[in-house]
Write an enzyme that holds these catalytic residues in place. Structure first.
Site, PDB file in Angstrom:
ATOM      1  N   THR A   1       0.789  -1.412  -0.160  1.00 30.46           N
ATOM      2  CA  THR A   1      -0.009   0.096   0.088  1.00 30.46           C
ATOM      3  C   THR A   1       0.924   1.336  -0.068  1.00 30.46           C
ATOM      4  O   THR A   1       0.404   2.017  -0.697  1.00 30.46           O
ATOM      5  CB  THR A   1      -0.857   0.164   1.341  1.00 30.46           C
ATOM      6  OG1 THR A   1      -1.787  -1.281   1.162  1.00 30.46           O
ATOM      7  CG2 THR A   1      -1.755   1.288   1.252  1.00 30.46           C
ATOM      8  N   THR A   2       1.757   1.272   0.840  1.00 25.44           N
ATOM      9  CA  THR A   2       2.691   2.446   0.865  1.00 25.44           C
ATOM     10  C   THR A   2       3.433   2.598  -0.330  1.00 25.44           C
ATOM     11  O   THR A   2       3.999   3.874  -0.591  1.00 25.44           O
ATOM     12  CB  THR A   2       3.846   2.158   2.220  1.00 25.44           C
ATOM     13  OG1 THR A   2       2.930   1.880   3.268  1.00 25.44           O
ATOM     14  CG2 THR A   2       4.393   3.515   2.557  1.00 25.44           C
TER      15      THR A   2
ATOM     16  N   TYR B   1     -13.086  -2.710  -1.584  1.00 29.43           N
ATOM     17  CA  TYR B   1     -14.060  -2.267  -2.192  1.00 29.43           C
ATOM     18  C   TYR B   1     -15.228  -3.365  -2.455  1.00 29.43           C
ATOM     19  O   TYR B   1     -16.283  -3.080  -2.327  1.00 29.43           O
ATOM     20  CB  TYR B   1     -13.771  -1.544  -3.823  1.00 29.43           C
ATOM     21  CG  TYR B   1     -15.012  -0.876  -4.462  1.00 29.43           C
ATOM     22  CD1 TYR B   1     -15.258   0.398  -3.774  1.00 29.43           C
ATOM     23  CD2 TYR B   1     -15.551  -1.563  -5.317  1.00 29.43           C
ATOM     24  CE1 TYR B   1     -16.541   0.958  -4.338  1.00 29.43           C
ATOM     25  CE2 TYR B   1     -16.687  -0.913  -5.939  1.00 29.43           C
ATOM     26  CZ  TYR B   1     -17.046   0.393  -5.555  1.00 29.43           C
ATOM     27  OH  TYR B   1     -18.079   0.974  -6.000  1.00 29.43           O
TER      28      TYR B   1
ATOM     29  N   TYR C   1      -2.824  -9.668   5.070  1.00 22.97           N
ATOM     30  CA  TYR C   1      -2.675  -8.492   5.314  1.00 22.97           C
ATOM     31  C   TYR C   1      -4.064  -7.889   5.669  1.00 22.97           C
ATOM     32  O   TYR C   1      -4.829  -7.782   4.798  1.00 22.97           O
ATOM     33  CB  TYR C   1      -1.960  -7.694   4.434  1.00 22.97           C
ATOM     34  CG  TYR C   1      -1.947  -6.029   4.632  1.00 22.97           C
ATOM     35  CD1 TYR C   1      -2.138  -5.701   5.997  1.00 22.97           C
ATOM     36  CD2 TYR C   1      -1.646  -5.238   3.620  1.00 22.97           C
ATOM     37  CE1 TYR C   1      -1.883  -4.233   6.056  1.00 22.97           C
ATOM     38  CE2 TYR C   1      -1.511  -3.968   3.854  1.00 22.97           C
ATOM     39  CZ  TYR C   1      -1.594  -3.305   4.982  1.00 22.97           C
ATOM     40  OH  TYR C   1      -1.281  -2.115   5.080  1.00 22.97           O
TER      41      TYR C   1
ATOM     42  N   ARG D   1      -8.435   0.883   5.436  1.00 19.24           N
ATOM     43  CA  ARG D   1      -8.214   1.072   3.896  1.00 19.24           C
ATOM     44  C   ARG D   1      -9.211   0.247   3.186  1.00 19.24           C
ATOM     45  O   ARG D   1      -9.354   0.849   1.884  1.00 19.24           O
ATOM     46  CB  ARG D   1      -6.877   0.729   3.639  1.00 19.24           C
ATOM     47  CG  ARG D   1      -5.725   1.413   4.372  1.00 19.24           C
ATOM     48  CD  ARG D   1      -5.505   2.940   3.786  1.00 19.24           C
ATOM     49  NE  ARG D   1      -5.050   3.123   2.405  1.00 19.24           N
ATOM     50  CZ  ARG D   1      -4.202   3.890   2.020  1.00 19.24           C
ATOM     51  NH1 ARG D   1      -3.565   4.441   2.680  1.00 19.24           N
ATOM     52  NH2 ARG D   1      -4.054   4.050   0.658  1.00 19.24           N
TER      53      ARG D   1
ATOM     54  N   LYS E   1      -0.075  -9.757   8.836  1.00 19.12           N
ATOM     55  CA  LYS E   1       0.243  -8.338   9.389  1.00 19.12           C
ATOM     56  C   LYS E   1      -1.118  -7.711   9.490  1.00 19.12           C
ATOM     57  O   LYS E   1      -2.030  -7.405   8.602  1.00 19.12           O
ATOM     58  CB  LYS E   1       0.759  -7.597   7.997  1.00 19.12           C
ATOM     59  CG  LYS E   1       0.912  -6.075   8.182  1.00 19.12           C
ATOM     60  CD  LYS E   1       1.456  -5.213   6.901  1.00 19.12           C
ATOM     61  CE  LYS E   1       1.290  -3.763   7.147  1.00 19.12           C
ATOM     62  NZ  LYS E   1       1.648  -3.005   5.854  1.00 19.12           N
TER      63      LYS E   1
ATOM     64  N   ILE F   1       5.421  -4.237  10.222  1.00 19.44           N
ATOM     65  CA  ILE F   1       5.728  -3.853   8.743  1.00 19.44           C
ATOM     66  C   ILE F   1       5.468  -2.375   8.917  1.00 19.44           C
ATOM     67  O   ILE F   1       4.340  -2.158   9.068  1.00 19.44           O
ATOM     68  CB  ILE F   1       4.998  -4.795   7.819  1.00 19.44           C
ATOM     69  CG1 ILE F   1       5.449  -6.214   7.907  1.00 19.44           C
ATOM     70  CG2 ILE F   1       5.061  -4.115   6.355  1.00 19.44           C
ATOM     71  CD1 ILE F   1       4.550  -7.038   6.845  1.00 19.44           C
TER      72      ILE F   1
END
Length: 292
Positions: free
Chosen positions: A44-45, A107, A133, A138, A161, A203
């Protein structure tokens, strides 16, 4: 390899929006010299949502090349389309990555059964170790401990994570899984408490700009030196919070440019540069963390 401070690496871009390889090299060398345990490439980052499928693969492979075996690389391979997640995962077989980080589908908000079948299908398509994850803030999708426990029975699903920020999840998951299943925090603000309660590491977004400090924090936690760990974490807490004053990775890219780790803080639309009104917040957090 799946413990300590693992960085969720930003993807540096030039003024035209292309991948900046010189800045990527500098970031990787920074983490090698700082003792970071591993790099997550294009999570994501790393702006996975706005990189093309080809770019995604290229950035991971370039990261592997520049790392040159000096630091382990985990590939971000998540998608809300199971077939695409499988395709990304298979792209990195025999590449040298030590595993894949796969986010819960965003989504389309699948049921718990849908989550189970999604991750089972990915795991069954590859021999690469898979790290789940969970980041409900998000994705709009929360993977519950019972679903994690079902997935933990699949041989190459080795850990999670957990970025819900809900510390009670640690004991809930631990009560349902075997002791060799890896629990890593995905939330810098609560990461130290997460490790105190049994997590193996984090993380981290903060590690992008405070790599040595996050390595030290994780080492202190693993040694159960929590008085020292909490003192260090208090100094970093302003930074943990400031880096999310706007949607990640807006603030962390600005901070990385501010301290000279990357040349530009460019992002792909619809992400935009850090608002002027927020820049002083991040700058003050850098000063309090001793990075300015």
């Amino acid at each position: 390899m799946f413990a300590g401070s693992i960085v969720a690496l930003i993807t540096p871009m030039d003024i035209k929006g292309s991948i900046c390889c010189s800045s990527l090299r500098k970031l990787i060398n920074y983490h090698i010299s700082s003792g970071t345990s591993a790099i997550v490439s294009v999570g994501t980052t790393g702006e996975s949502a706005t990189l093309s499928h080809e770019e995604h693969g290229n950035v991971v492979m370039k990261t592997l090349e520049l790392a040159n075996g000096k630091i382990s690389v985990i590939a971000g391979t998540g998608s809300n389309d199971t077939a695409e997640a499988i395709s990304l995962t298979k792209r990195f077989e025999d590449s040298g990555v030590i595993g894949c980080l796969s986010v819960t589908p965003y989504y389309n908000r699948p049921t718990q059964e849908g989550l189970y079948r999604h991750f089972k299908a990915i795991a069954n398509s590859t021999d690469l170790p898979q790290i789940l994850y969970n980041v409900p803030s998000r994705t709009g999708c929360d993977m519950l401990p019972e679903t994690i426990a079902r997935l933990a029975k699949i041989k190459n699903i080795i850990g999670i994570k957990e970025a819900s920020g809900n510390l009670s999840r640690i004991s809930q998951i631990n009560n349902l899984i075997s002791s060799d299943f890896i629990l890593m925090s995905g939330d810098d603000i609560t990461a130290l408490d997460f490790m105190r309660l049994g997590g193996t590491g984090v993380i981290s977004v903060t590690a992008n700009i405070a790599a040595k400090e996050m390595v030290q924090l994780c080492q202190l936690a693993s040694q159960k030196k929590f008085t020292q760990a909490y003192k260090l974490n208090q100094r970093l807490m302003y930074l943990h919070k400031a880096l999310f004053c706007e949607s990640n990775p807006i603030a962390v890219k600005w901070a990385a440019k501010k301290i000279g780790l990357i040349k530009n803080d460019n992002l792909r639309l619809p992400m935009t540069e850090l608002a002027l009104s927020k820049q002083s917040i991040v700058e003050q957090a850098l000063i309090k963390a001793g990075l300015q």
